[in-house]
Design an enzyme around this catalytic site. Structure first.
Site: not given
Ligand code: NAD
Length: 427
Positions: A106, A190
């Site tokens: 990571k 995802t």
């Molecule tokens: P992103 O940045 O596209 O979206 C994050 C979302 O969370 C946004 O809508 C933001 O407004 C919201 N957010 C942030 N802080 C918040 C809070 N305190 N309360 C409520 N909402 C909040 O990110 P993503 O790619 O959708 O990733 C989301 C999660 O999934 C993360 O934990 C990431 O590590 C995990 N993840 C992502 C992927 C991927 O392929 N993108 C893969 C595996 C895991």
């Protein structure tokens, strides 16, 4: 990012209890509870106003016994080395649980893209790659997009890598734009993967998706595609939440008869922030951010950040909740996890539920190696097969030995990695 709980301590605590359960020898325990390699870099970046700012960046390579390291790069103002360490360890378990030949890594840069121009972000990406290129490579360690990084960021990094090495290496990074080495279906992977496992959990509990409601924390990439497929399966999403950058707090958006995904997408910025006033005009009730967890729904999907279901708020989860599908990484603290266990809630653990992204990244690498690209349907159906069979293996073990799903997933994945370390002669 909630700093009250140290994500790395939490990841180690989870590992220690599985190591104990598996009676792993001391050497294997010592190796697997820390990253094998860590890189700390300081990246000088020329800002648009002519000043130079230095950004801290990290890359942790937790374990590569099963294959080259794999894991996203996050841009976040509160990024810490411990979060990156924890996430690299979770990547090892994630690749292992879906049985793909990759290890866990990571990366992260402490920065806030909300306050950076496009040019500044490009210079951070290129600067990060210049510092870390020697530790990366298609057969060494392969980054991908994550929180607040996109296909564009990946392409800048790939371009810098190719400039440094003088060759074409699309497999050095995944999540690239389609047409430039990216895979169709990666954007959806995802979120869709979360719902493939959710669909199987519902089958196991004999519940039809069309009878279910869900509340979701987050409205970014993962949440939006999870919602899309869940609605396609007949489910209803009654609440979503997101972070409001202007007010520096989160809000939840509720509609009892179900949110309209396209409508909400049309008033959402590219960071996943929903416009509050426009949502109100569209008839959404705007609630404090924590409200997402208190909804009387069947399913909760934390899809924002780590440390969101905690000892403090776990009691607010409604009695109606039967399944929690952990789309985010590390959303549940060990104390809260214990409560979920006691309440008999069916938890689809993070490193299984959200493994669709890395599985599709693996498909992207396979296509890069062949220099031949699959149709989207082919990618999604291969993803479904991988996610479903990983879910079946975990739920089969959980049923057979009467285990909590998280423990069953850990047992399968830690066993595979420990075995690979042993066979290589490392332990
Ligand atoms: P992103 O940045 O596209 O979206 C994050 C979302 O969370 C946004 O809508 C933001 O407004 C919201 N957010 C942030 N802080 C918040 C809070 N305190 N309360 C409520 N909402 C909040 O990110 P993503 O790619 O959708 O990733 C989301 C999660 O999934 C993360 O934990 C990431 O590590 C995990 N993840 C992502 C992927 C991927 O392929 N993108 C893969 C595996 C895991």
């Amino acid at each position: 990012m909630n700093k009250s709980y140290n994500a790395f301590k939490m990841a180690q605590q989870q590992f220690d209890s599985i190591a104990e359960h598996l009676s792993l020898d001391q050497g294997t325990r010592s190796l697997l509870r820390v990253p094998m390699r860590e890189y700390h870099v300081n990246i000088p970046v020329k800002m648009d106003d002519g000043t130079v700012e230095v950004f801290n960046g990290f890359r942790c390579q937790h374990n590569d016994a099963l294959g080259p390291g794999k894991g996203g790069i996050r841009f976040h103002p509160l990024e810490t080395i411990d979060t990156v360490r924890a996430l690299s360890m979770w990547m090892t378990w994630k690749c292992s649980v879906v049985d793909i030949p990759l290890g866990g890594s990571k990366g992260g840069v402490v920065c806030d893209p909300h306050h950076l121009s496009t040019g500044e972000q490009e210079r951070i990406c290129r600067g990060y790659m210049r510092q870390i290129a020697g530790a990366l490579g298609p057969v060494r360690d392969v980054p991908a997009p994550d929180v607040m990084t996109s296909a564009q960021h990946m392409l800048w990094m790939m371009d810098e890598y190719e400039t440094i090495t003088g060759g074409k290496y699309p497999g050095v990074i995944t999540g690239k734009p389609v047409g430039l080495g990216g895979s169709l279906g990666r954007t959806e992977a995802t979120g869709f993967g979360v719902v493939f496992t959710l669909r199987e959990a519902l089958k196991e509990l004999n519940i039809s998706p069309s009878e279910t409601t869900a509340s979701i924390q987050g409205f970014g990439n993962v949440a939006q595609y999870a919602i899309q497929l869940f609605i396609q399966l007949g489910g209803t999403v009654t609440c979503v939440s997101c972070w409001d950058q202007n007010e520096a707090k989160s809000f939840a958006f509720s509609k009892k008869d179900g949110i309209n995904l396209d409508e909400l997408r049309s008033i959402t910025d590219h960071f996943g922030g929903i416009d509050k006033e426009k949502a109100q005009d569209l008839g959404y009730e705007v609630l404090p951010g924590e409200a997402w967890i208190e909804q009387s729904v069947d399913i909760l999907i934390p899809a924002a950040l780590e440390n969101q279901i905690t000892a403090e708020n776990v009691s607010k989860i409604s009695r109606s909740v039967k399944i929690i599908a952990e789309a985010a990484n590390g959303p549940t603290t060990p104390e809260a996890d214990q409560v979920l266990k006691e309440r008999g809630i069916f938890v689809i653990p993070d490193f299984l539920a959200n493994a669709g992204g890395v599985t599709c990244s693996y498909f992207e690498q396979v296509q890069n190696n062949m220099n031949y690209y699959w149709e989207k349907d082919e990618v999604i159906s291969k993803l479904d097969i991988k996610m479903t069979s990983a879910f079946m293996a975990v739920s089969g073990l959980a049923r057979k030995n009467n285990l909590f799903m998280r423990d069953a997933a850990y047992i399968i994945s830690v066993n595979r990695v420990a075995e690979a370390c042993k066979l290589r002669g490392w332990t």
